[in-house]
Structure formats: structure tokens, C-alpha cells
Design an enzyme around this catalytic site. Structure first.
Site, PDB file in Angstrom:
ATOM      1  N   GLY A 239       0.671  -1.275  -0.064  1.00 49.91           N
ATOM      2  CA  GLY A 239       0.164   0.010  -0.019  1.00 49.91           C
ATOM      3  C   GLY A 239       1.052   1.393   0.121  1.00 49.91           C
ATOM      4  O   GLY A 239       0.155   2.318  -0.301  1.00 49.91           O
ATOM      5  N   GLY A 275       3.449  -3.407  -3.896  1.00 44.38           N
ATOM      6  CA  GLY A 275       3.370  -3.663  -5.373  1.00 44.38           C
ATOM      7  C   GLY A 275       3.688  -2.325  -6.111  1.00 44.38           C
ATOM      8  O   GLY A 275       4.719  -2.231  -6.759  1.00 44.38           O
ATOM      9  N   ARG A 276       2.834  -1.454  -5.926  1.00 46.72           N
ATOM     10  CA  ARG A 276       2.804  -0.240  -6.804  1.00 46.72           C
ATOM     11  C   ARG A 276       4.179   0.585  -6.576  1.00 46.72           C
ATOM     12  O   ARG A 276       4.782   0.988  -7.323  1.00 46.72           O
ATOM     13  CB  ARG A 276       1.789   0.894  -6.085  1.00 46.72           C
ATOM     14  CG  ARG A 276       1.776   2.016  -7.093  1.00 46.72           C
ATOM     15  CD  ARG A 276       0.768   3.172  -6.371  1.00 46.72           C
ATOM     16  NE  ARG A 276      -0.483   2.463  -5.751  1.00 46.72           N
ATOM     17  CZ  ARG A 276      -1.565   2.520  -6.611  1.00 46.72           C
ATOM     18  NH1 ARG A 276      -1.654   2.883  -7.758  1.00 46.72           N
ATOM     19  NH2 ARG A 276      -2.700   1.750  -6.142  1.00 46.72           N
ATOM     20  N   ARG A 312      -6.830   3.271 -15.322  1.00 48.07           N
ATOM     21  CA  ARG A 312      -6.529   4.191 -14.124  1.00 48.07           C
ATOM     22  C   ARG A 312      -7.147   5.337 -14.314  1.00 48.07           C
ATOM     23  O   ARG A 312      -7.781   5.969 -13.473  1.00 48.07           O
ATOM     24  CB  ARG A 312      -5.302   4.183 -13.880  1.00 48.07           C
ATOM     25  CG  ARG A 312      -4.479   2.596 -13.384  1.00 48.07           C
ATOM     26  CD  ARG A 312      -3.182   2.909 -12.549  1.00 48.07           C
ATOM     27  NE  ARG A 312      -3.629   3.232 -11.102  1.00 48.07           N
ATOM     28  CZ  ARG A 312      -3.301   4.488 -10.551  1.00 48.07           C
ATOM     29  NH1 ARG A 312      -2.936   5.429 -11.390  1.00 48.07           N
ATOM     30  NH2 ARG A 312      -3.816   4.594  -9.256  1.00 48.07           N
ATOM     31  N   CYS A 343     -14.737   3.907 -28.093  1.00 46.56           N
ATOM     32  CA  CYS A 343     -15.928   4.527 -28.270  1.00 46.56           C
ATOM     33  C   CYS A 343     -16.668   4.639 -26.747  1.00 46.56           C
ATOM     34  O   CYS A 343     -17.655   4.017 -26.694  1.00 46.56           O
ATOM     35  CB  CYS A 343     -16.923   3.583 -29.307  1.00 46.56           C
ATOM     36  SG  CYS A 343     -16.037   3.659 -30.782  1.00 46.56           S
TER      37      CYS A 343
END
Ligand code: LLP
Length: 415
Positions: A239, A275-276, A312, A343
Site C-alpha cells: 500500500g 506492489g505499486r 486508471r 468508443c
């Protein structure tokens, strides 16, 4: 570390000019820097060095086999949330003994697969899941290693879609329920109580919520100890946020130091699941302007990457910095929306962004896209998924080729 820099007016990453790369691989394509991944992983590993620890990379952030292999070679474990992620982590060489399995909806097939593989432990998120794990363990004549994922009811102060540690979220067990299950499960031969776990959310930009959550875990550990239940692992989840625009998240060093300070006295092995913060700023998405469209009201740069490649911005109103691959001759900027060919009006990568005067064929790099970029991509509008490239040792390799039209239909049957 910044992923890229301009050299002779052209963006450049680890000895590789992105113009050349884009010419060879075509766009859209994801690029990842091996040295940025390495530095980021090592920053966490070093920050945790004061305590016995394991850095379990959250595979959902980036599941490319070459990225996982690189992290495996650096000693990373993995946090997986599906049978597919477990399969990929094992294939990439992450030992089962360093893999933990989180997630609220593990199926019995996935549980059996993980038991047979011999993973380090399951992070159990409900009583029903505990029973499912027990019955699979019995059937396979194995002892299931488990932790309970506790919901500490802490507000991570992040986007509501990525906050997980509040009572109203679907994740984890309430503290009292977890206490009750620890006491019950301690008597069952088919499970081995290994640890305690929490994960409160993603893209956190301050330490306090992590520390509050750890305090709840410490309190529970004390109570468990009093009941004669002792554990080996404490997992504080992932996190830690990154800078997309102007955020100032704590560094991995500060994060690690704060966690170690809180947990060193327990003597337990500390698991973290970043992770990030390992891969987010180690990657970007290269895209090309197809058309420039001025409606009088608005300028649109229509590019060849879309919400199917990077969802995102559409899903979380997330900001990703976008820079031209070749520096423009003038410093003049214009306000534009960067949109894809899909579209949907929700298909955009940036809105009202100050960008140079671009023309068709110009290349852009969407930054900070190494996490939750490719892994959240889809084939919407029957768009083949982008290529992925790893930049390493002054060169680059295509580590996932661009999907072809025939791949789009390979699993379909005309009835
Ligand atoms: N551990 C667990 C149990 C998780 O659920 C997550 C992320 C992590 C670790 C890793 O969190 P990180 O260090 O990457 O923040 N798609 C969203 C992010 C969803 C995160 C879900 N869980 C986005 O693009 O922002």
C-alpha cells in the site's frame, strides 16, 4: 529514481532511446526499467534489514514473467490473489515457500492448487474460507499454513476504490471474529497457525494509517500470546504510495524504519506486500498521436493507447504525467485532452493537460504506468493488448509480444 531523462532532446531510459524502441516495437507498448525495479525492490529489502523479513511482491501490480523473474532473482517472495497469479509466480521462479495467498474468494480448486504447491501460507479472510481450506487440507492429507487477515478498521485516506481496511469493506475479519477463529483453529490438526495479516489500502501517502493498523495487530498478538497462541509471522500488507504528480509519500526507507521500530520487539518475521511502490514508477506506456482534433471548444490528441491499455485515469480519475518523447522546439504549451480510439467518452488518459503543440506521429510517454497498467488491460473494442518491453543492460527485450488479431479469436468457436 526517475525512469527517463532527455538526452539530445530525446527521452532516454538506461541507454535506450525511446524513439528507436518505439520504431522497432511499435506503439502502444509498456516499457519497464530493470534497474529501477531492482533499486525499488532493494530499497524495501534494505529498509527491513533490522528484522527477519520477507518482501512479497504484490503480483497484481505487474505480473509480467520477466519482471517476476527479476524480482525472484533478487530474493523476492510473492503475494498472489488467484490461481493464475500463483501459476505465474511459480513459473517465474519464485519459490512456493515465499508465496502467500490473499483474497476474499479463493475457490476450492485454487486452495488445492496452493496446498499442493506448498505455499508459505494463506491469508484467510472469512470463516467460510477457513472451512474450505480445512476440508481441502483433509482431503489432500496436508496441514494448511494460515494467517488470518484482520480488518483493523483504519482509514487509509486514499481513493475509496482502493481502500480496504475499513469495516465497511469486504476484506479481512473483524478483530473479535479473528480472535475467536484463532482459538478454534488452534485445536484443529489440519491447519497450522502461522501468522497475522492486514492490508488497509493502496497508494497511501502517510505512515500514520500503517502504524495505527500495526498497533491493532500488536494488541491482538498480545492477547493471542496470553491464550497460549504464538505465531511466527506478522504481515502488514502493501500500500505504500508513489508520486504520480505532486504527492510526497514516505520513502521505502522511512516506511521500513517505522515498521521495524514497531515490530522488532515481537521477534516475528515481518512480511510486507508492496506492489505499486516497486513497479509503478519503473514503467511507462509509450503511445503515438494518431490525429490532432480541434473542435473549437477543445483540442484532442487522439493516441493509439486507450482505456483498455491503461484504465486508471477512467476508473479512478488517476493522474499520469504525460511527456513528449522528443522535446518540442518551443516551450509553448496548449491545453488538450489525451484520448484513445475507444468508443466511450470515459476513454481518456488525461484531461485539460498542458502539452506541447503535437502533430500526428509524435510519441508520448505516459509515466508511472508500471503498476496496475498492463495487469488491468483488456481486449475491449477487440483491441489486441500492447507489447511489454524490459530495458536492461543498455538494451531492451520484448518480454510480451503485441497480441495479434488471430490471438483475439483463438479461443472462440463459431457455433
Ligand atoms: N496486498 C494486498 C492484499 C492487496 O490487496 C494489494 C493491493 C497489495 C498488497 C498491493 O498494494 P500496493 O502496494 O500496490 O498499493 N488497481 C488499483 C490498485 C488496487 C490495489 C489492490 N490491492 C490502482 O490502479 O490504483
Amino acid at each position: 529514481m526517475d525512469l527517463v531523462e532527455y538526452r539530445d532532446g530525446v527521452l532516454h531510459c538506461e541507454g535506450v532511446f525511446l524513439l528507436k524502441l518505439a520504431k522497432r516495437v511499435k506503439t502502444p507498448c509498456y516499457v519497464y526499467s530493470a534497474s529501477a525495479l531492482t533499486q525499488n525492490f532493494q530499497a524495501f529489502d534494505t529498509a527491513m534489514a533490522q528484522v527477519p523479513h520477507l518482501v512479497c511482491f504484490a503480483v497484481k501490480a505487474n505480473a509480467n514473467l520477466s519482471v517476476l523473474k527479476l524480482l525472484a532473482e533478487l530474493g523476492a517472495g510473492a503475494d498472489v490473489v488467484s490461481g493464475g497469479e500463483l501459476f505465474k509466480a511459480l513459473k517465474a521462479g519464485i519459490p512456493a515457500s515465499k508465496i502467500i495467498y490473499s483474497g476474499v474468494g479463493k475457490t476450492k480448486e485454487e486452495i488445492a492448487y496452493a496446498l499442493k504447491a506448498g505455499i508459505l501460507m494463506f491469508n484467510v479472510e472469512s470463516e467460510a474460507e477457513l472451512h474450505a481450506i480445512c476440508s481441502q487440507a483433509k482431503r489432500l492429507k496436508k496441514r494448511a499454513p494460515i494467517s488470518f487477515r484482520v480488518n483493523p478498521d483504519v482509514d487509509p485516506q486514499t481513493h475509496p476504490y482502493i481502500s480496504t481496511g475499513l469495516k465497511k469493506n469486504k476484506f479481512g475479519l473483524p478483530v473479535e471474529k479473528a480472535m475467536e477463529l484463532y482459538e478454534q483453529a488452534a485445536l484443529w490438526p489440519e491447519v497450522e497457525l502461522k501468522g497475522i495479516d492486514c492490508h488497509i489500502g493502496s497508494q497511501l501517502t502517510s505512515l500514520q494509517p500503517f502504524l495505527d493498523a500495526i498497533d491493532r495487530l500488536l494488541f491482538m498478538l498480545k492477547r493471542l500470546h496470553e491464550k497460549g497462541i504464538s505465531l511466527q509471522y506478522v504481515d502488514v500488507g502493501g500500500g505504500l504510495g508513489i508520486r504520480y504528480k505532486d504527492e510526497t509519500p514516505p520513502t521505502p526507507q522511512a516506511y521500513g524504519a517505522a515498521i521495524c521500530e514497531k515490530l522488532a520487539s515481537t521477534g516475528l518475521t515481518v512480511i510486507i506486500e508492496p506492489g505499486r511502490a516497486i513497479c509503478g514508477n519503473a514503467g511507462g506506456l509509450l503511445t503515438k498521436v494518431i490525429y490532432v482534433k480541434d473542435t473549437g471548444e477543445k483540442r484532442f490528441y487522439i493516441v493509439d493507447a486507450a482505456m483498455n491499455d491503461l484504465i486508471r485515469p477512467s476508473l479512478y480519475q488517476a493522474y499520469h504525467e504525460i511527456v513528449p518523447v522528443r522535446l518540442p522546439k518551443t516551450k509553448k504549451l496548449v491545453s488538450a485532452n489525451v484520448v484513445g480510439p475507444i468508443c466511450e467518452s470515459g476513454d481518456f488518459l488525461a484531461k485539460d493537460r498542458e502539452l506541447p503543440n503535437l502533430k500526428a506521429g509524435d510519441l508520448l510517454l505516459v509515466k508511472s504506468a508500471g503498476a496496475y497498467g498492463f495487469t488491468m488491460s483488456s481486449n475491449y473494442n477487440a483491441r489486441p493488448r500492447a507489447a511489454e518491453v524490459l530495458i536492461k543492460d543498455d538494451g531492451f527485450q520484448v518480454v510480451r509480444k503485441r497480441e495479434t488479431y488471430s490471438r483475439l479469436i483463438q479461443d472462440e468457436r463459431m457455433a
